[in-house]
Write a protein that holds these residues in place. Structure first.
Motif, PDB file in Angstrom:
ATOM      1  N   GLY A 151      30.749 -62.792   3.587  1.00  0.00           N
ATOM      2  CA  GLY A 151      31.769 -63.763   3.208  1.00  0.00           C
ATOM      3  C   GLY A 151      32.333 -63.562   1.821  1.00  0.00           C
ATOM      4  O   GLY A 151      33.326 -64.202   1.447  1.00  0.00           O
ATOM      5  N   LEU A 152      31.732 -62.684   1.030  1.00  0.00           N
ATOM      6  CA  LEU A 152      32.230 -62.418  -0.322  1.00  0.00           C
ATOM      7  C   LEU A 152      33.466 -61.530  -0.262  1.00  0.00           C
ATOM      8  O   LEU A 152      33.653 -60.778   0.700  1.00  0.00           O
ATOM      9  CB  LEU A 152      31.154 -61.721  -1.158  1.00  0.00           C
ATOM     10  N   PRO A 153      34.343 -61.597  -1.268  1.00  0.00           N
ATOM     11  CA  PRO A 153      35.485 -60.678  -1.319  1.00  0.00           C
ATOM     12  C   PRO A 153      34.998 -59.234  -1.279  1.00  0.00           C
ATOM     13  O   PRO A 153      33.929 -58.923  -1.820  1.00  0.00           O
ATOM     14  CB  PRO A 153      36.141 -61.007  -2.669  1.00  0.00           C
ATOM     15  N   SER A 154      35.753 -58.359  -0.635  1.00  0.00           N
ATOM     16  CA  SER A 154      35.308 -56.977  -0.440  1.00  0.00           C
ATOM     17  C   SER A 154      34.955 -56.281  -1.751  1.00  0.00           C
ATOM     18  O   SER A 154      33.999 -55.503  -1.809  1.00  0.00           O
ATOM     19  CB  SER A 154      36.379 -56.173   0.309  1.00  0.00           C
ATOM     20  N   GLU A 155      35.744 -56.569  -2.825  1.00  0.00           N
ATOM     21  CA  GLU A 155      35.486 -55.902  -4.104  1.00  0.00           C
ATOM     22  C   GLU A 155      34.169 -56.385  -4.730  1.00  0.00           C
ATOM     23  O   GLU A 155      33.579 -55.701  -5.574  1.00  0.00           O
ATOM     24  CB  GLU A 155      36.637 -56.129  -5.090  1.00  0.00           C
ATOM     25  N   LYS A 156      33.699 -57.557  -4.315  1.00  0.00           N
ATOM     26  CA  LYS A 156      32.465 -58.107  -4.859  1.00  0.00           C
ATOM     27  C   LYS A 156      31.256 -57.695  -4.025  1.00  0.00           C
ATOM     28  O   LYS A 156      30.129 -57.664  -4.521  1.00  0.00           O
ATOM     29  CB  LYS A 156      32.560 -59.633  -4.916  1.00  0.00           C
ATOM     30  N   GLN A 157      31.483 -57.377  -2.754  1.00  0.00           N
ATOM     31  CA  GLN A 157      30.383 -57.029  -1.851  1.00  0.00           C
ATOM     32  C   GLN A 157      29.574 -55.840  -2.358  1.00  0.00           C
ATOM     33  O   GLN A 157      28.349 -55.889  -2.434  1.00  0.00           O
ATOM     34  CB  GLN A 157      30.926 -56.715  -0.445  1.00  0.00           C
ATOM     35  N   THR A 158      30.267 -54.783  -2.719  1.00  0.00           N
ATOM     36  CA  THR A 158      29.584 -53.570  -3.157  1.00  0.00           C
ATOM     37  C   THR A 158      28.848 -53.799  -4.467  1.00  0.00           C
ATOM     38  O   THR A 158      27.723 -53.324  -4.645  1.00  0.00           O
ATOM     39  CB  THR A 158      30.587 -52.408  -3.328  1.00  0.00           C
ATOM     40  N   ASP A 159      29.465 -54.533  -5.378  1.00  0.00           N
ATOM     41  CA  ASP A 159      28.837 -54.823  -6.673  1.00  0.00           C
ATOM     42  C   ASP A 159      27.518 -55.552  -6.459  1.00  0.00           C
ATOM     43  O   ASP A 159      26.485 -55.191  -7.030  1.00  0.00           O
ATOM     44  CB  ASP A 159      29.785 -55.668  -7.533  1.00  0.00           C
ATOM     45  N   VAL A 160      27.545 -56.577  -5.608  1.00  0.00           N
ATOM     46  CA  VAL A 160      26.333 -57.361  -5.337  1.00  0.00           C
ATOM     47  C   VAL A 160      25.291 -56.496  -4.623  1.00  0.00           C
ATOM     48  O   VAL A 160      24.100 -56.520  -4.963  1.00  0.00           O
ATOM     49  CB  VAL A 160      26.667 -58.611  -4.491  1.00  0.00           C
ATOM     50  N   ALA A 161      25.731 -55.719  -3.619  1.00  0.00           N
ATOM     51  CA  ALA A 161      24.806 -54.860  -2.867  1.00  0.00           C
ATOM     52  C   ALA A 161      24.115 -53.855  -3.797  1.00  0.00           C
ATOM     53  O   ALA A 161      22.903 -53.632  -3.693  1.00  0.00           O
ATOM     54  CB  ALA A 161      25.561 -54.116  -1.766  1.00  0.00           C
ATOM     55  N   LYS A 162      24.880 -53.279  -4.698  1.00  0.00           N
ATOM     56  CA  LYS A 162      24.320 -52.296  -5.633  1.00  0.00           C
ATOM     57  C   LYS A 162      23.307 -52.947  -6.563  1.00  0.00           C
ATOM     58  O   LYS A 162      22.239 -52.385  -6.848  1.00  0.00           O
ATOM     59  CB  LYS A 162      25.448 -51.646  -6.435  1.00  0.00           C
ATOM     60  N   ARG A 163      23.611 -54.155  -7.008  1.00  0.00           N
ATOM     61  CA  ARG A 163      22.697 -54.858  -7.915  1.00  0.00           C
ATOM     62  C   ARG A 163      21.380 -55.206  -7.214  1.00  0.00           C
ATOM     63  O   ARG A 163      20.319 -55.156  -7.830  1.00  0.00           O
ATOM     64  CB  ARG A 163      23.370 -56.128  -8.455  1.00  0.00           C
ATOM     65  N   GLN A 225      30.611 -44.497  -6.160  1.00  0.00           N
ATOM     66  CA  GLN A 225      30.004 -44.952  -7.411  1.00  0.00           C
ATOM     67  C   GLN A 225      28.638 -44.317  -7.679  1.00  0.00           C
ATOM     68  O   GLN A 225      28.314 -43.979  -8.817  1.00  0.00           O
ATOM     69  CB  GLN A 225      29.849 -46.477  -7.391  1.00  0.00           C
ATOM     70  N   ASP A 226      27.822 -44.215  -6.636  1.00  0.00           N
ATOM     71  CA  ASP A 226      26.451 -43.714  -6.793  1.00  0.00           C
ATOM     72  C   ASP A 226      26.036 -43.057  -5.480  1.00  0.00           C
ATOM     73  O   ASP A 226      25.414 -43.674  -4.619  1.00  0.00           O
ATOM     74  CB  ASP A 226      25.517 -44.888  -7.136  1.00  0.00           C
ATOM     75  N   SER A 227      26.366 -41.791  -5.327  1.00  0.00           N
ATOM     76  CA  SER A 227      26.156 -41.096  -4.047  1.00  0.00           C
ATOM     77  C   SER A 227      24.683 -41.011  -3.665  1.00  0.00           C
ATOM     78  O   SER A 227      24.330 -41.119  -2.491  1.00  0.00           O
ATOM     79  CB  SER A 227      26.760 -39.686  -4.110  1.00  0.00           C
ATOM     80  N   GLU A 228      23.791 -40.822  -4.655  1.00  0.00           N
ATOM     81  CA  GLU A 228      22.367 -40.721  -4.353  1.00  0.00           C
ATOM     82  C   GLU A 228      21.829 -42.039  -3.796  1.00  0.00           C
ATOM     83  O   GLU A 228      21.055 -42.050  -2.839  1.00  0.00           O
ATOM     84  CB  GLU A 228      21.579 -40.319  -5.610  1.00  0.00           C
ATOM     85  N   LEU A 229      22.251 -43.139  -4.407  1.00  0.00           N
ATOM     86  CA  LEU A 229      21.818 -44.449  -3.930  1.00  0.00           C
ATOM     87  C   LEU A 229      22.353 -44.703  -2.525  1.00  0.00           C
ATOM     88  O   LEU A 229      21.635 -45.198  -1.653  1.00  0.00           O
ATOM     89  CB  LEU A 229      22.302 -45.543  -4.888  1.00  0.00           C
ATOM     90  N   ALA A 230      23.608 -44.335  -2.300  1.00  0.00           N
ATOM     91  CA  ALA A 230      24.211 -44.523  -0.979  1.00  0.00           C
ATOM     92  C   ALA A 230      23.452 -43.736   0.084  1.00  0.00           C
ATOM     93  O   ALA A 230      23.189 -44.245   1.190  1.00  0.00           O
ATOM     94  CB  ALA A 230      25.671 -44.090  -0.997  1.00  0.00           C
ATOM     95  N   GLU A 231      23.062 -42.498  -0.233  1.00  0.00           N
ATOM     96  CA  GLU A 231      22.334 -41.663   0.717  1.00  0.00           C
ATOM     97  C   GLU A 231      20.956 -42.245   1.027  1.00  0.00           C
ATOM     98  O   GLU A 231      20.497 -42.220   2.163  1.00  0.00           O
ATOM     99  CB  GLU A 231      22.191 -40.236   0.179  1.00  0.00           C
ATOM    100  N   GLU A 232      20.294 -42.771  -0.014  1.00  0.00           N
ATOM    101  CA  GLU A 232      18.972 -43.352   0.186  1.00  0.00           C
ATOM    102  C   GLU A 232      19.054 -44.600   1.069  1.00  0.00           C
ATOM    103  O   GLU A 232      18.213 -44.808   1.954  1.00  0.00           O
ATOM    104  CB  GLU A 232      18.351 -43.711  -1.170  1.00  0.00           C
ATOM    105  N   ILE A 233      20.077 -45.404   0.850  1.00  0.00           N
ATOM    106  CA  ILE A 233      20.267 -46.601   1.672  1.00  0.00           C
ATOM    107  C   ILE A 233      20.554 -46.207   3.116  1.00  0.00           C
ATOM    108  O   ILE A 233      19.968 -46.756   4.054  1.00  0.00           O
ATOM    109  CB  ILE A 233      21.411 -47.476   1.108  1.00  0.00           C
ATOM    110  N   LYS A 234      21.450 -45.236   3.315  1.00  0.00           N
ATOM    111  CA  LYS A 234      21.797 -44.795   4.670  1.00  0.00           C
ATOM    112  C   LYS A 234      20.584 -44.213   5.384  1.00  0.00           C
ATOM    113  O   LYS A 234      20.395 -44.423   6.584  1.00  0.00           O
ATOM    114  CB  LYS A 234      22.922 -43.753   4.623  1.00  0.00           C
ATOM    115  N   ARG A 235      19.754 -43.496   4.640  1.00  0.00           N
ATOM    116  CA  ARG A 235      18.577 -42.868   5.233  1.00  0.00           C
ATOM    117  C   ARG A 235      17.614 -43.917   5.786  1.00  0.00           C
ATOM    118  O   ARG A 235      16.949 -43.706   6.797  1.00  0.00           O
ATOM    119  CB  ARG A 235      17.858 -42.009   4.192  1.00  0.00           C
ATOM    120  N   ARG A 236      17.537 -45.053   5.114  1.00  0.00           N
ATOM    121  CA  ARG A 236      16.585 -46.085   5.531  1.00  0.00           C
ATOM    122  C   ARG A 236      17.161 -47.074   6.546  1.00  0.00           C
ATOM    123  O   ARG A 236      16.416 -47.820   7.168  1.00  0.00           O
ATOM    124  CB  ARG A 236      16.116 -46.888   4.312  1.00  0.00           C
TER     125      ARG A 236
END
Length: 337
Positions: A151-163, A225-236
């Motif tokens: 339900g968060l704005p799309s630009e805020k979703q990634t920021d929150v997910a990363k945090r 923004q952070d390809s390594e973090l994205a890959e680790e999340i996708k892997r799990r």
């Protein structure tokens, strides 16, 4: 061997309890244990030839008292449990039980929030700082957090997910401060130690419950923004054992892309349920080939099995991205018929 009436270890107590409960009940308990725990307990049980009745009674009584304490804590909290146990067992015994269970049974922060409707929570916190939102979501049930994140704005979703993914430990003072924003009266018990929360697994659980559009938006932005973090999340996000949740058509589809050697190696280290499901979706001839490969494979390294399973998972994820198979999600993907 005959057990003396002296002090026995926790593992020995667990083994004695399982022997006392019998094979049917013990089998049900084993379903909730990790593989290494099952191995350790099986070995412990195998080494026990005889246990005297007094020791059995003491172990069962201790287990019963722990169950009672857990029940009292869940009913009315630690203070309530302490009062009841003191009356039943005496002050010293009650204190021992409470001290043993407090760390694992302590009420998590934001308990009152987890009882609320996620849409109401969203209305209340959507204008807060992304770090505050991330902290709150990391304590919620994944299904609740998924609704709020979606339900968060799309630009805020990634920021929150990363945090959430990068969150490690948060001081009790900050937790109390954020709780105070949500509810004037604290309804949780926070230890004086730093509280672990968030982390990659936390955001993985949440993303596995959101709709596909929200997940794609967050992952694609994180890849920049952070390809390594994205890959680790996708892997799990989808592991080999999750194949059990795929429908037959999806299983048949990804099997057409998988190398037979990888499949044999992956199945050698998979659960019986996953293996049976995969075998049911292939021809008898292929079944015989794969089973024969596994039989003549001999011992293999766990690392090789995991790598083969990950290659298959990567194929499944690519097919999902292409829209050729559907991985069920808690948030639900709409189907157009």
């Amino acid at each position: 061997m005959h057990r003396k009436k002296g002090v026995i270890s926790g593992r020995e107590k667990a083994a004695i309890l399982l022997i006392t409960l019998g094979p049917d009940k013990s089998a049900k308990i084993f379903k909730h244990l990790q593989e290494d725990e099952i191995e350790q307990l099986t070995l412990e049980i195998a080494n026990i030839n005889k246990v005297d009745a007094e020791t059995m009674d003491k172990v069962v009584d201790e287990f019963y008292q722990i169950c009672l304490a857990q029940d009292y804590i869940s009913q009315g909290g630690i203070s309530y449990a302490k009062d009841i146990l003191e009356k039943a067992l005496g002050s010293q015994k009650a204190l021992e039980l409470i001290n043993r269970l407090t760390a694992s049974l302590q009420v998590r922060p934001f308990d009152f929030v987890r009882k609320a409707d996620p849409n109401q929570i969203l209305n209340f916190i959507q204008n807060e700082h992304p770090q505050t939102i991330a902290l709150i979501l990391s304590f919620l049930n994944p299904s609740q957090a998924a609704v709020i994140l979606s339900g968060l704005p799309s630009e805020k979703q990634t920021d929150v997910a990363k945090r959430i993914a990068l969150m490690d430990r948060t001081s009790p003072e900050i937790i109390k401060e954020v709780e105070g924003v949500l509810e004037k009266k604290l309804s949780t018990l926070v230890t004086a130690d730093y509280t672990s929360t968030g982390g990659i697994q936390s955001i993985v659980d949440i993303l596995n419950s959101v709709d596909r559009g929200t997940e794609r938006n967050i992952i694609e932005t994180l890849e920049i923004q952070d390809s390594e973090l994205a890959e680790e999340i996708k892997r799990r996000m989808f592991v080999f054992e999750d194949i059990i949740n795929l429908d037959n058509r999806s299983i048949q589809r990804f099997l057409r892309e998988v190398d037979n050697k990888d499949l044999a190696l992956a199945l050698k280290g998979s659960s019986e349920d996953v293996s049976n499901l995969i075998y049911e979706n292939m021809s008898k001839r292929l079944q015989e080939m794969i089973k024969e490969d596994i039989e003549y494979m001999g011992p293999v390294r766990l690392k090789d099995v995991e790598e083969a399973q990950q290659r298959i998972v990567n194929i499944i994820r690519k097919l999902e991205d292409a829209g050729e198979i559907i991985i069920a999600r808690g948030g639900g993907d709409e189907l157009i018929v």
